[in-house]
Enzyme design. Structure first.
Site, mmCIF file in Angstrom:
data_model
loop_
_atom_site.group_PDB
_atom_site.id
_atom_site.type_symbol
_atom_site.label_atom_id
_atom_site.label_comp_id
_atom_site.label_asym_id
_atom_site.label_seq_id
_atom_site.Cartn_x
_atom_site.Cartn_y
_atom_site.Cartn_z
ATOM 1 C CG ASP A 55 -1.904 1.161 1.171
ATOM 2 O OD1 ASP A 55 -1.506 2.264 0.736
ATOM 3 O OD2 ASP A 55 -3.072 0.961 1.526
ATOM 4 C CG HIS A 56 1.275 4.125 -3.256
ATOM 5 N ND1 HIS A 56 0.147 3.605 -3.830
ATOM 6 C CD2 HIS A 56 1.149 5.458 -3.314
ATOM 7 C CE1 HIS A 56 -0.628 4.594 -4.202
ATOM 8 N NE2 HIS A 56 -0.060 5.731 -3.913
ATOM 9 C CG HIS A 76 -4.585 4.154 -0.644
ATOM 10 N ND1 HIS A 76 -3.538 3.275 -0.671
ATOM 11 C CD2 HIS A 76 -4.968 4.307 -1.921
ATOM 12 C CE1 HIS A 76 -3.303 2.924 -1.920
ATOM 13 N NE2 HIS A 76 -4.163 3.528 -2.695
#
Ligand code: NAD
Length: 488
Positions: free
Chosen positions: A177-178, A240
């Site tokens: 999950d950047h 996110h």
């Protein structure tokens, strides 16, 4: 301020989907930046693996162009680029067939870290895992990196977890999950758990509410078909925004190690309450008549005139535990909004009594953590308005914009992807989602989506370049609160 760069061990990184959009825009330019910074050792090798037929030179040319376009600077060191590209090779491979696997096996070295980045659609995750195993390409030290979306509901996420678990231990699976790779997100943990100042106030006794906003100015672009099957809830909130909420709300882990942190995040997700239908606002963007680019409205962009998928969502939720009982968490995300901005705001309660009288004005402390753009942390503090006008109060920010506070090096933009890939090579899973976390997040998300699907709810239209539908502002106003302004 000098930042320390510690080189990682030599590695072979195979990028499945190495010709795709994500590889060209993020993964490969990120690796090049780590190479220039001295973090990626010269003995490291990158092997692109994708469907297209291409030789090594063709791949190097493609990657060189991608770095020129997406590397984030016009000032590329040509010598470094040439030596970086020499470490690259390419294999044409079929994830669903046998083509290319023997060639890939021939290219891989023993005694280096082996990492396999699945930069392909999730429908290929199981095939890749199985073939990696069947061709003897992995051992217990190998790692795989998987991209979002990790499922579209609990059942599909469980299936993906099962497909991967058939061949890999949980300790080998890095679910990206950047958002977790962003500097400020890690700083959020440093601020909470490295200072005495905030943690005693970090609970429902002192915090009035928490807002998390992830606003984008872009529309669905060329991803219309995919996006219309997903929507803001699946595409942004389940992953996110949920991860941000976890880091804000979790209990202090005993140690900063992967399972200690992820155990605490999991407890938060499991404590999330169901969301009442009247605490959800969904929207779809309209076209902007003044838009010089004449971009279409949502339904035209996704080529589905009857679409009920949301490009915007705002919601209020609660966490049922001792720390947060009674404190609302407001989440909001959307496309084609007025500014690109991701921000978490901790809004503290009013002082219990104003010694200055009501005419001095009432102010609340707000701690805002900004993820993009201009990463940084700001604390709104109430002071006396300067001058001889008597005791009137005003807010001033204690500002820790990283670019200002840490100088040019501190502001050096280490992209989330490059940080996370280096963590994969180091074998540190702290900033990656564990399988049970992802499943718990879907278990909370599914009934919400099922609820509006069953009710036949239709998203409310909103103007492009606005802050979303009016109903989103009303969601706050009903509670005597307001959203923080979405500013660039
Ligand atoms: P893309 O369509 O641009 O590229 C897909 C890649 O997969 C290509 O290299 C293609 O050759 C390869 N591929 C497809 N079928 C294959 C097969 N049978 N065997 C071997 N290789 C095959 O996709 P993308 O935008 O790069 O996205 C890749 C993954 O990353 C997707 O799961 C996507 O959801 C996710 N993702 C992408 C972005 C982004 O910004 N592009 C952001 C977040 C997540």
């Amino acid at each position: 301020m000098v930042s320390r760069v510690i080189p990682v061990d030599p590695f072979d990184l195979v990028i499945f989907g190495g010709t795709g959009d994500l590889a060209r825009r993020k993964i490969l330019p990120g690796l090049f930046r780590r190479y220039c910074a001295g973090q990626m050792p010269p003995e490291a090798r990158i092997i692109g693996a994708a469907r297209a037929e291409m030789d090594d030179d063709g791949y190097r040319e493609m990657v060189g162009e991608a770095i020129g376009e997406f590397g984030g600077t016009s000032d590329i060191d040509a010598g470094k680029l040439t030596s970086f590209l020499e470490n690259l090779s390419y294999v044409a491979i079929d994830a669903k067939g046998e083509n290319g696997w023997r060639e890939l096996a021939d290219q891989m070295r023993r005694k280096v870290v082996r990492a396999f980045y699945f930069s392909v659609g999730p429908s290929l995750f199981g095939d890749l895992a199985e073939r990696l195993n069947n061709h003897g390409l992995t051992d217990e030290h190998s790692r795989i990196v998987v991209e979002k979306p990790f499922g579209r509901d609990l059942e599909t996420a469980r299936q993906l977890n099962r497909d991967l678990a058939a061949f890999f231990d949980e300790g080998q699976i890095y679910r990206i999950d950047h958002y977790l790779g962003k500097e400020t997100v890690q700083n959020l943990m440093a601020v909470r758990f490295g200072n005495m100042l905030f943690e005693p106030l970090w609970n429902s006794q002192f915090v009035d509410h928490i807002q998390i906003t992830v606003a984008e100015t872009v529309g669905v672009g060329g991803r219309g078909e995919y996006y219309d099957k997903s929507g803001a809830m699946r595409d942004m909130v389940q992953n996110h925004l949920m991860q941000l909420l976890c880091l804000i709300a979790m209990e202090p882990p005993a140690r900063f190690d992967p399972d200690a942190v992820r155990d605490e995040k999991l407890k938060v997700i499991r404590a999330l309450e169901d969301v009442e239908p009247h605490h959800i606002v969904r929207g779809q963007y309209d076209a902007d008549p003044d838009d010089p680019e004449d971009l279409p409205d949502y339904r035209t962009a996704v080529e589905n005139p009857k679409s009920k998928t949301e490009s915007f969502i705002a919601m209020k939720t609660h966490i049922a535990n001792w720390r947060w009982a009674g404190t609302p968490f407001y989440l909001r995300t959307g496309k084609r909004l007025v500014a690109r901005s991701s921000e978490i705001s901790i809004v503290f309660k009013d002082t219990p009594h104003s010694i200055f009288g009501e005419e001095a004005g009432r102010h609340r402390n707000v701690l805002s953590i900004r993820l993009q753009p201009n990463e940084g942390i700001k604390l709104g503090v109430t002071i006396k308005e300067p001058g001889p006008g008597g005791m009137r109060l005003m807010d001033v920010p204690l500002d820790m914009t990283f670019a200002d506070a840490l100088g040019p090096e501190g502001a050096e933009n280490v992209d989330a992807y490059e940080r996370l890939i280096m963590d994969v090579i180091r074998g540190n899973q702290t900033l990656f989602m564990r399988g049970d976390e992802v499943e718990a997040a879907w278990a909370w998300t599914d009934p919400i989506i099922e609820g509006w699907t069953k009710r036949g709810d239709v998203p409310k239209p909103y103007d492009s370049h606005s802050a979303g539908p009016d109903a989103s502002a009303q969601l706050m106003r009903r509670d005597d609160r307001e959203w923080r302004e979405v500013t660039p």
